[in-house]
Design a protein around this motif. Structure first.
Motif, short mmCIF file in Angstrom:
data_model
loop_
_atom_site.label_atom_id
_atom_site.label_comp_id
_atom_site.label_asym_id
_atom_site.label_seq_id
_atom_site.Cartn_x
_atom_site.Cartn_y
_atom_site.Cartn_z
N GLY A 239 0.99 -1.43 0.07
CA GLY A 239 0.05 -0.09 -0.25
C GLY A 239 0.82 1.14 -0.34
O GLY A 239 0.66 2.26 -0.53
N ALA A 240 1.87 1.33 0.87
CA ALA A 240 2.96 2.59 0.57
C ALA A 240 3.40 3.06 -0.10
O ALA A 240 3.42 4.06 -0.64
CB ALA A 240 3.37 2.29 1.77
N ALA A 241 3.84 1.84 -1.19
CA ALA A 241 4.18 1.81 -2.74
C ALA A 241 2.85 2.64 -4.00
O ALA A 241 3.56 4.31 -4.29
CB ALA A 241 4.43 1.02 -3.29
N PHE A 242 1.14 2.57 -3.59
CA PHE A 242 0.95 3.22 -4.33
C PHE A 242 1.02 4.83 -3.90
O PHE A 242 1.05 5.59 -4.46
CB PHE A 242 -0.77 2.89 -3.68
N ILE A 243 0.79 4.75 -2.38
CA ILE A 243 1.17 6.82 -1.93
C ILE A 243 2.33 7.49 -3.09
O ILE A 243 2.35 8.28 -3.24
CB ILE A 243 0.91 6.22 -0.33
N GLY B 59 -8.14 -2.91 -1.71
CA GLY B 59 -8.27 -2.35 -0.27
C GLY B 59 -7.62 -1.63 0.59
O GLY B 59 -7.57 -2.09 1.61
N HIS B 60 -6.79 -0.91 -0.45
CA HIS B 60 -5.59 -0.34 1.46
C HIS B 60 -5.95 0.84 1.86
O HIS B 60 -6.17 1.89 0.79
CB HIS B 60 -4.22 0.08 0.61
N CYS C 21 -16.68 5.90 3.10
CA CYS C 21 -17.56 4.20 3.97
C CYS C 21 -16.65 3.24 4.02
O CYS C 21 -16.54 1.89 4.11
CB CYS C 21 -18.61 4.24 2.60
N LYS C 22 -15.68 2.82 2.25
CA LYS C 22 -15.05 1.99 2.58
C LYS C 22 -14.27 1.05 2.96
O LYS C 22 -13.28 0.90 3.34
CB LYS C 22 -14.46 1.54 0.50
N ALA C 23 -13.21 2.89 3.93
CA ALA C 23 -12.23 2.55 4.89
C ALA C 23 -13.34 1.82 5.61
O ALA C 23 -12.35 1.74 7.09
CB ALA C 23 -11.43 3.74 4.86
#
Length: 301
Positions: free
Chosen positions: A214-218, A248-249, A279-281
């Protein structure tokens, strides 16, 4: 617009879903397991506990009882210790975490490594952080192995050796270690501890993204938002954030929501899109919504 989220130097947290399976003591499911299991613990014997269960008085009572009945069980010691520390009862909780870690319970080792490294839940101690990262790496944790390399580069808790640390990270990355790839991306983009090399940073970030970190997407998305990599491209940044959010991150979902609210990305209804991702979070998204919208409660359909 300044996003409320902060990107840490390496992907880590109080609970890390990067442990490897190892034998656990006493596989009998207790009430402590039902109410306090860490979802990130690969040695868990039941599903992870919900946020409400974790912070319930029933969880504390159940785990205290379970540990008293099976003091030698590192899984239960870990769950009870983690539960207490999350409730800011450090004096009571830390000894249980240490006992579980010393018994070889990997999830406990990772929590101590991260906690002593960040100082988020107890006093930072680089030497202890390095010790527990090393112990966890010896058990096969890819996150811990990458952290050992990074600590060598930074000289935290160990004598500084940039060359050796980068070599360890490169070796780990070659073994499909997404955390090592991410760490190398940070190092080469910042250009503080090693010579700045943007193409090399992007290569490592992309490898970590493809591995699902996930951190790589950010990190990649922010490069295109700011133009730090030489190319400012909001459309590309949006696509990367959406990909990570759909994977899903939650951190990506919440950051994406903030950019939608700030109208950085073009959509028909920015606030509706922001709320959709919040909402998904789940509970984290609901909490962030309160901050983003002046205390307004998030309503999800």
């Amino acid at each position: 617009m300044r996003p409320l989220l902060r990107l840490s130097f390496i992907a880590c947290g109080f609970a890390l879903a990067v442990t490897v399976a190892q034998p656990g003591a006493a596989a009998t499911i207790t009430e402590c397991d039902r109410l306090a299991t860490d979802p990130a613990d690969r040695n868990k014997i039941t599903a992870g506990a919900s946020y409400d269960d974790l912070f319930s008085d029933a969880a504390v009572t159940a785990c205290a009882k379970a540990v008293a009945a099976a003091a030698e069980n590192p899984r239960l010691a870990y769950q009870y210790g983690r539960l207490l520390v999350l409730r800011n009862k450090l004096k009571e909780g830390l000894p249980h975490l240490i006992r579980a870690a010393e018994a070889g319970y990997l999830a406990a080792q990772l929590v101590l490594a991260s906690g002593y490294g960040s100082g988020a839940h107890f006093k930072a101690d680089p030497i202890k952080s390095h010790h527990w990262h090393t112990k966890a790496a010896e058990q096969g944790s890819k996150y811990a192995l990458a952290s050992v390399g990074l600590l060598l580069v930074e000289g935290k808790g160990v004598f500084k050796d940039v060359k050796k640390g980068v070599a360890l990270l490169e070796k780990a990355a070659a073994g499909d270690n997404a955390f090592a790839d991410y760490s190398l991306g940070v190092l080469f983009l910042n250009g503080v501890l090693v010579k700045k090399d943007v193409p090399r940073a992007i290569k490592h970030y992309e490898r970590a993204r493809k591995a699902g970190l996930g951190a790589a997407f950010i990190a990649l998305g922010l490069m295109y938002v700011t133009g730090d990599g030489g190319e400012k491209d909001l459309k590309k940044a949006q696509a990367i954030f959406v990909e990570g959010a759909e994977a899903g991150h939650n951190d990506v979902r919440m950051l994406l929501a903030q950019y939608y609210q700030g109208k950085f990305f073009k959509v028909a209804n920015p606030d509706a899109e922001a709320r959709r991702w919040l909402c998904k979070a789940g509970p984290q998204g609901a909490q962030l919504h309160l901050q983003m919208y002046g205390g307004e409660k998030l309503v999800c359909k």
